[in-house]
Design an enzyme around this catalytic site. Structure first.
Site, PDB file in Angstrom:
ATOM      1  N   ASP A  54       9.368   9.493  27.541  1.00  0.00           N
ATOM      2  CA  ASP A  54       8.316   9.488  28.744  1.00  0.00           C
ATOM      3  C   ASP A  54       9.193   8.114  29.518  1.00  0.00           C
ATOM      4  O   ASP A  54       8.579   8.223  30.691  1.00  0.00           O
ATOM      5  CB  ASP A  54       7.592   9.759  29.145  1.00  0.00           C
ATOM      6  CG  ASP A  54       7.131   8.794  27.852  1.00  0.00           C
ATOM      7  OD1 ASP A  54       6.822   7.863  27.512  1.00  0.00           O
ATOM      8  OD2 ASP A  54       5.433   9.640  27.376  1.00  0.00           O
ATOM      9  N   ARG A  68       8.846   5.136  34.442  1.00  0.00           N
ATOM     10  CA  ARG A  68       7.783   5.963  33.217  1.00  0.00           C
ATOM     11  C   ARG A  68       7.866   7.170  34.447  1.00  0.00           C
ATOM     12  O   ARG A  68       8.207   7.018  35.527  1.00  0.00           O
ATOM     13  CB  ARG A  68       6.672   5.346  33.598  1.00  0.00           C
ATOM     14  CG  ARG A  68       5.400   6.183  32.652  1.00  0.00           C
ATOM     15  CD  ARG A  68       5.759   6.558  31.754  1.00  0.00           C
ATOM     16  NE  ARG A  68       4.713   6.940  30.821  1.00  0.00           N
ATOM     17  CZ  ARG A  68       4.421   8.401  30.822  1.00  0.00           C
ATOM     18  NH1 ARG A  68       5.140   9.202  31.850  1.00  0.00           N
ATOM     19  NH2 ARG A  68       3.675   9.037  30.147  1.00  0.00           N
ATOM     20  N   ASP A  73       4.151  12.738  29.734  1.00  0.00           N
ATOM     21  CA  ASP A  73       3.398  12.586  28.191  1.00  0.00           C
ATOM     22  C   ASP A  73       4.099  12.814  26.597  1.00  0.00           C
ATOM     23  O   ASP A  73       3.671  13.856  26.268  1.00  0.00           O
ATOM     24  CB  ASP A  73       2.082  12.575  28.059  1.00  0.00           C
ATOM     25  CG  ASP A  73       1.223  11.295  27.423  1.00  0.00           C
ATOM     26  OD1 ASP A  73       1.982  10.528  26.868  1.00  0.00           O
ATOM     27  OD2 ASP A  73       0.312  11.891  26.139  1.00  0.00           O
ATOM     28  N   THR A  74       4.964  12.136  25.687  1.00  0.00           N
ATOM     29  CA  THR A  74       5.615  12.492  24.688  1.00  0.00           C
ATOM     30  C   THR A  74       5.027  11.438  24.094  1.00  0.00           C
ATOM     31  O   THR A  74       4.775  10.766  23.723  1.00  0.00           O
ATOM     32  CB  THR A  74       7.303  12.109  25.458  1.00  0.00           C
ATOM     33  OG1 THR A  74       7.762  10.747  24.752  1.00  0.00           O
ATOM     34  CG2 THR A  74       7.661  13.308  26.122  1.00  0.00           C
ATOM     35  N   GLU A  76       4.280   8.875  20.771  1.00  0.00           N
ATOM     36  CA  GLU A  76       4.704   7.095  20.798  1.00  0.00           C
ATOM     37  C   GLU A  76       5.085   7.653  19.427  1.00  0.00           C
ATOM     38  O   GLU A  76       4.951   7.901  18.133  1.00  0.00           O
ATOM     39  CB  GLU A  76       3.444   6.842  21.229  1.00  0.00           C
ATOM     40  CG  GLU A  76       2.944   6.501  21.981  1.00  0.00           C
ATOM     41  CD  GLU A  76       2.727   6.323  23.229  1.00  0.00           C
ATOM     42  OE1 GLU A  76       3.633   5.565  22.760  1.00  0.00           O
ATOM     43  OE2 GLU A  76       2.460   6.548  23.961  1.00  0.00           O
ATOM     44  N   ARG A 121       6.208  -0.272  35.629  1.00  0.00           N
ATOM     45  CA  ARG A 121       7.971   0.232  35.707  1.00  0.00           C
ATOM     46  C   ARG A 121       7.358   1.080  37.092  1.00  0.00           C
ATOM     47  O   ARG A 121       6.436   1.830  37.385  1.00  0.00           O
ATOM     48  CB  ARG A 121       6.843   1.316  33.882  1.00  0.00           C
ATOM     49  CG  ARG A 121       6.868   0.435  32.767  1.00  0.00           C
ATOM     50  CD  ARG A 121       6.381   1.741  31.464  1.00  0.00           C
ATOM     51  NE  ARG A 121       5.343   1.614  32.241  1.00  0.00           N
ATOM     52  CZ  ARG A 121       5.441   2.192  30.805  1.00  0.00           C
ATOM     53  NH1 ARG A 121       5.584   2.696  30.080  1.00  0.00           N
ATOM     54  NH2 ARG A 121       4.368   3.025  31.094  1.00  0.00           N
TER      55      ARG A 121
END
Length: 278
Positions: A54, A68, A73-74, A76, A121
């Site tokens: 992400d 971002r 949301d992938t 971590e 970001r």
């Protein structure tokens, strides 16, 4: 002709002034409703690096911007505070397949979101041309394949409905991280959550504290072990969400996406803003 009396205006045919003013009013409302979409801006750039599923680096006008990606949301893979999460490596690998170094992309801003996050970001959608005349939204592509969750921060994004449908399809189909033999939608495989000995150090199971029950009778312990079935709107107050985070700091429901120890910061009172230690 629009200088006629009020009575004549009220009885004028559809081609008269009353119809003109109604048309103007309707157009004004339509312009107001569509203004955010009309104001959306985009710039072009080239992929420099896929940090993880992400987050990517893109060269824009000679400067490398860290992006971002909105709505995604992938798991971590690079956060030093966390163990590598379930399906994280697969998500990063798929991101690199979709966005090889040097790929031309369009960064599309969303007027409903901030321009940048708290870390500076740039926030944007990434649009990729897969073949002449055919483009994909990277966020939707990743969610549809089960490589990430649909992520809403404060306000739904421009394409939130499409992303939610993509996640529903991925979940029903058991794709990627939704598979029973991979993660079942969790940050870690089920065996890691059920067995203290195999849980990653960064999410070691912690004893539930005595304050898990609030004065209003809300018992946070009933939400433990239920996966990620509950988001912020599921709780009547911020204090309830905070109690759930305190009871299970692993935060499978992603109530604290910025990891500052305070859950559902925009939810209604009563509030408990004492950070949860991880």
């Amino acid at each position: 002709r629009c200088g006629r009396s009020t009575e004549s205006l009220a009885t004028a045919p559809y081609g008269g002034c009353m119809m003109i003013w109604r048309t103007i009013a309707i157009v004004a409302i339509a312009v107001t409703l569509w203004a955010p979409v009309a104001q959306a801006q985009s710039v072009t750039g080239t992929i420099v690096r896929v940090v993880d599923g992400d987050t990517v680096d893109v060269r824009v006008d000679g400067k490398v911007e860290r992006i971002r990606i909105i709505g995604l949301d992938t798991p971590e893979t690079v956060d030093p505070r966390k163990a590598v999460q379930c399906f994280g490596r697969e998500a990063s690998a798929h991101g690199k397949e979709l966005l090889p170094i040097g790929t031309p992309v369009t960064l599309e801003a969303d007027p409903s979101q901030d321009a940048r996050d708290r870390y500076g970001r740039m926030l944007a959608f990434i649009i990729v041309e897969t073949e002449p005349g055919t483009t994909i939204n990277y966020t939707r592509e990743m969610i549809a394949g089960g490589y990430g969750h649909h992520y809403v921060y404060r306000r739904p994004s421009l394409y939130a409905d499409a992303f939610a449908l993509a996640q529903d399809d991925a979940q029903v189909g058991g794709f990627g991280l939704w598979g029973a033999d991979t993660c079942a939608g969790q940050a870690y495989p089920k065996r890691d959550l059920e067995d203290d000995a195999t849980a990653p150090a960064s999410v070691a199971l912690v004893p539930v504290e005595d304050d898990a029950t609030l004065a209003d009778g809300f018992d946070a312990r009933t939400f433990i072990g239920k996966g990620d079935a509950f988001n912020c709107p599921a709780f009547a107050s911020q204090a309830q969400a905070q109690a759930v985070l305190r009871a299970d700091p692993r935060d499978p429901n992603r109530l604290d996406p910025d990891r500052d120890g305070v859950a559902c910061e925009s939810s209604r009172a009563p509030r408990d803003t004492t950070p949860v230690k991880r």
